[in-house]
Design a protein around this motif. Sequence first.
Motif, PDB file in Angstrom:
ATOM      1  N   LEU A  36      34.233 -15.078 -51.516  1.00 27.18           N
ATOM      2  CA  LEU A  36      35.339 -15.254 -50.581  1.00 27.18           C
ATOM      3  C   LEU A  36      35.934 -16.648 -50.714  1.00 27.18           C
ATOM      4  CD1 LEU A  36      37.067 -14.326 -48.171  1.00 27.18           C
ATOM      5  CD2 LEU A  36      35.224 -15.107 -46.659  1.00 27.18           C
ATOM      6  N   LEU A  37      35.086 -17.636 -50.943  1.00 30.78           N
ATOM      7  CA  LEU A  37      35.566 -19.006 -51.130  1.00 30.78           C
ATOM      8  C   LEU A  37      36.506 -19.086 -52.328  1.00 30.78           C
ATOM      9  CD1 LEU A  37      35.463 -22.059 -50.496  1.00 30.78           C
ATOM     10  CD2 LEU A  37      33.413 -22.182 -51.922  1.00 30.78           C
ATOM     11  N   PHE A  38      36.094 -18.518 -53.446  1.00 28.40           N
ATOM     12  CA  PHE A  38      36.944 -18.547 -54.640  1.00 28.40           C
ATOM     13  C   PHE A  38      38.223 -17.740 -54.431  1.00 28.40           C
ATOM     14  CE2 PHE A  38      32.697 -19.013 -56.966  1.00 28.40           C
ATOM     15  CZ  PHE A  38      32.768 -20.397 -56.892  1.00 28.40           C
ATOM     16  N   LEU A  39      38.132 -16.653 -53.656  1.00 27.39           N
ATOM     17  CA  LEU A  39      39.315 -15.851 -53.382  1.00 27.39           C
ATOM     18  C   LEU A  39      40.318 -16.627 -52.536  1.00 27.39           C
ATOM     19  CD1 LEU A  39      40.716 -13.078 -53.600  1.00 27.39           C
ATOM     20  CD2 LEU A  39      39.516 -12.401 -51.516  1.00 27.39           C
ATOM     21  N   LEU A  40      39.829 -17.386 -51.552  1.00 25.46           N
ATOM     22  CA  LEU A  40      40.717 -18.183 -50.710  1.00 25.46           C
ATOM     23  C   LEU A  40      41.348 -19.320 -51.502  1.00 25.46           C
ATOM     24  CD1 LEU A  40      38.683 -18.386 -47.367  1.00 25.46           C
ATOM     25  CD2 LEU A  40      40.698 -16.998 -47.855  1.00 25.46           C
ATOM     26  N   VAL A  41      40.586 -19.914 -52.418  1.00 20.26           N
ATOM     27  CA  VAL A  41      41.147 -20.961 -53.271  1.00 20.26           C
ATOM     28  C   VAL A  41      42.293 -20.403 -54.104  1.00 20.26           C
ATOM     29  CG1 VAL A  41      40.670 -22.505 -55.210  1.00 20.26           C
ATOM     30  CG2 VAL A  41      39.020 -22.304 -53.349  1.00 20.26           C
ATOM     31  N   LYS A  42      42.070 -19.243 -54.692  1.00 22.90           N
ATOM     32  CA  LYS A  42      43.114 -18.614 -55.497  1.00 22.90           C
ATOM     33  C   LYS A  42      44.313 -18.239 -54.651  1.00 22.90           C
ATOM     34  CE  LYS A  42      43.955 -14.678 -58.573  1.00 22.90           C
ATOM     35  NZ  LYS A  42      43.374 -13.477 -59.210  1.00 22.90           N
ATOM     36  N   ARG A  43      44.059 -17.721 -53.443  1.00 21.93           N
ATOM     37  CA  ARG A  43      45.153 -17.333 -52.554  1.00 21.93           C
ATOM     38  C   ARG A  43      46.010 -18.528 -52.174  1.00 21.93           C
ATOM     39  NH1 ARG A  43      44.203 -16.666 -46.306  1.00 21.93           N
ATOM     40  NH2 ARG A  43      44.061 -18.904 -46.732  1.00 21.93           N
ATOM     41  N   ASP A  44      45.372 -19.628 -51.790  1.00 17.78           N
ATOM     42  CA  ASP A  44      46.125 -20.815 -51.385  1.00 17.78           C
ATOM     43  C   ASP A  44      46.922 -21.398 -52.541  1.00 17.78           C
ATOM     44  OD1 ASP A  44      45.052 -20.502 -48.891  1.00 17.78           O
ATOM     45  OD2 ASP A  44      43.476 -22.012 -49.156  1.00 17.78           O
ATOM     46  N   GLY A 115      44.242 -20.084 -38.630  1.00 16.78           N
ATOM     47  CA  GLY A 115      43.425 -18.952 -39.063  1.00 16.78           C
ATOM     48  C   GLY A 115      42.983 -18.039 -37.951  1.00 16.78           C
ATOM     49  N   ALA A 116      43.597 -18.134 -36.777  1.00 15.29           N
ATOM     50  CA  ALA A 116      43.160 -17.322 -35.633  1.00 15.29           C
ATOM     51  C   ALA A 116      43.305 -15.829 -35.903  1.00 15.29           C
ATOM     52  CB  ALA A 116      43.956 -17.714 -34.382  1.00 15.29           C
ATOM     53  N   ALA A 117      44.394 -15.439 -36.563  1.00 17.39           N
ATOM     54  CA  ALA A 117      44.605 -14.008 -36.838  1.00 17.39           C
ATOM     55  C   ALA A 117      43.515 -13.457 -37.746  1.00 17.39           C
ATOM     56  CB  ALA A 117      45.979 -13.803 -37.472  1.00 17.39           C
ATOM     57  N   LEU A 118      43.106 -14.253 -38.732  1.00 24.24           N
ATOM     58  CA  LEU A 118      42.053 -13.805 -39.648  1.00 24.24           C
ATOM     59  C   LEU A 118      40.686 -13.864 -38.994  1.00 24.24           C
ATOM     60  CD1 LEU A 118      41.212 -12.936 -42.509  1.00 24.24           C
ATOM     61  CD2 LEU A 118      41.108 -15.369 -43.112  1.00 24.24           C
ATOM     62  N   PHE A 119      40.425 -14.916 -38.216  1.00 27.36           N
ATOM     63  CA  PHE A 119      39.125 -15.069 -37.582  1.00 27.36           C
ATOM     64  C   PHE A 119      38.857 -13.976 -36.553  1.00 27.36           C
ATOM     65  CE2 PHE A 119      39.423 -19.919 -38.303  1.00 27.36           C
ATOM     66  CZ  PHE A 119      39.119 -19.720 -39.636  1.00 27.36           C
ATOM     67  N   GLY A 120      39.906 -13.466 -35.928  1.00 26.18           N
ATOM     68  CA  GLY A 120      39.720 -12.450 -34.894  1.00 26.18           C
ATOM     69  C   GLY A 120      39.467 -11.058 -35.430  1.00 26.18           C
ATOM     70  N   LYS A 121      39.585 -10.856 -36.735  1.00 22.83           N
ATOM     71  CA  LYS A 121      39.437  -9.525 -37.308  1.00 22.83           C
ATOM     72  C   LYS A 121      38.100  -9.306 -37.991  1.00 22.83           C
ATOM     73  CE  LYS A 121      44.403  -8.982 -38.125  1.00 22.83           C
ATOM     74  NZ  LYS A 121      45.474  -8.805 -39.158  1.00 22.83           N
ATOM     75  N   VAL A 122      37.581 -10.313 -38.636  1.00 21.13           N
ATOM     76  CA  VAL A 122      36.361 -10.134 -39.428  1.00 21.13           C
ATOM     77  C   VAL A 122      35.533 -11.411 -39.351  1.00 21.13           C
ATOM     78  CG1 VAL A 122      37.481 -10.960 -41.526  1.00 21.13           C
ATOM     79  CG2 VAL A 122      35.479  -9.466 -41.702  1.00 21.13           C
ATOM     80  N   TYR A 123      34.217 -11.245 -39.486  1.00 21.35           N
ATOM     81  CA  TYR A 123      33.337 -12.413 -39.456  1.00 21.35           C
ATOM     82  C   TYR A 123      33.099 -12.938 -40.861  1.00 21.35           C
ATOM     83  CZ  TYR A 123      29.307 -15.384 -39.393  1.00 21.35           C
ATOM     84  OH  TYR A 123      28.468 -16.443 -39.591  1.00 21.35           O
ATOM     85  N   PHE A 124      33.121 -14.227 -40.987  1.00 23.51           N
ATOM     86  CA  PHE A 124      32.676 -14.952 -42.170  1.00 23.51           C
ATOM     87  C   PHE A 124      32.497 -16.397 -41.741  1.00 23.51           C
ATOM     88  CE2 PHE A 124      37.265 -15.138 -42.097  1.00 23.51           C
ATOM     89  CZ  PHE A 124      37.540 -16.458 -42.381  1.00 23.51           C
ATOM     90  N   PRO A 125      31.734 -17.170 -42.479  1.00 29.55           N
ATOM     91  CA  PRO A 125      31.549 -18.585 -42.106  1.00 29.55           C
ATOM     92  C   PRO A 125      32.885 -19.308 -42.050  1.00 29.55           C
ATOM     93  CG  PRO A 125      29.968 -17.946 -43.792  1.00 29.55           C
ATOM     94  CD  PRO A 125      30.918 -16.805 -43.659  1.00 29.55           C
TER      95      PRO A 125
END
Length: 294
Positions: A36-44, A115-125
């Motif tokens: 997920l970390l690498f996916l977020l890096v690529k997304r940003d 990131g509130a919209a993302l944090f409210g839908k699924v759990y991750f660190p």
Amino acid sequence: MQITNFMNKTSHSFEISPKKHLLYINFREYWRYRDLLFLLVKRDFVAAYKQTVLGPLWFFIQPIISSIIYSVVFNRVAKISTNEVPPYLFYLGSLTMWSFFSACFTSSSNLFTGGAALFGKVYFPRLIVPLAAIINNMIRFGMQFLLFIATYLYYMYYSTSNVALDISIYILLLPVLIILVSGIGLGLGIIVSSLTTKYRDLTNLVGFGIQLLLYASPVIYPVSQIPEDIPYLKEILALNPLTSILESFRLAFFETGSTMHWGGLLYTFVFMVVVFIIGLIAFNRTEKNFIDTV
């Protein structure tokens, strides 16, 4: 009776419990979410320049234009000396390091609200989000640093300037400087992000505060050019943890104008540790119930 005992033993497969203390970091959990970390890096990285004409070329265009403007305004018009270092090269190096700090701080300062919209839908660190931003900013810094090196080599071998440019042994401190900048930016950013869940107007002060900090840091001027007749100005500037970072960075590439103070780097390291600990405590406190306030 046997069925009851079996149900009691197998009624759950795992247990969800709160963090043990405010400085708790589950490194195993972060390792499990590395994809997920690498996916977020690529997304940003992709989202920053998606549907733009020049794309990643903006990594180079922004520091080039900024350095030209700074050279004209502060060196030619305001007559601020760069200690015989070519003004364009001086400001390009300073802005490369400053932009890295600014990006780390601003990207971490909207962690909860952005990131509130993302944090409210699924759990991750949750700390993965600012970590991804820091890695993305390191990639951007690496590209701009290559631009600085290319410009530096041009002035060294092809420029008619009489200034002697020489890479000193302090170049070995560059990884340490990168860690210090990213740590300070991350720590200050998550502190501000934790406060903005209750005080939204702090978001408006981030950009203004960054501009003030730019002039309170030796970005457009070397510390050696501060007039001696202004009492305590150098002492006040030494309280800025970015001062020793910028001076050490310039000392690694320029022979003149910069001084090395190991005490200043030690102070910056202590400042980074304290800020990061405070930020981690604020982050762990806010993480528990920030969805109710955002």
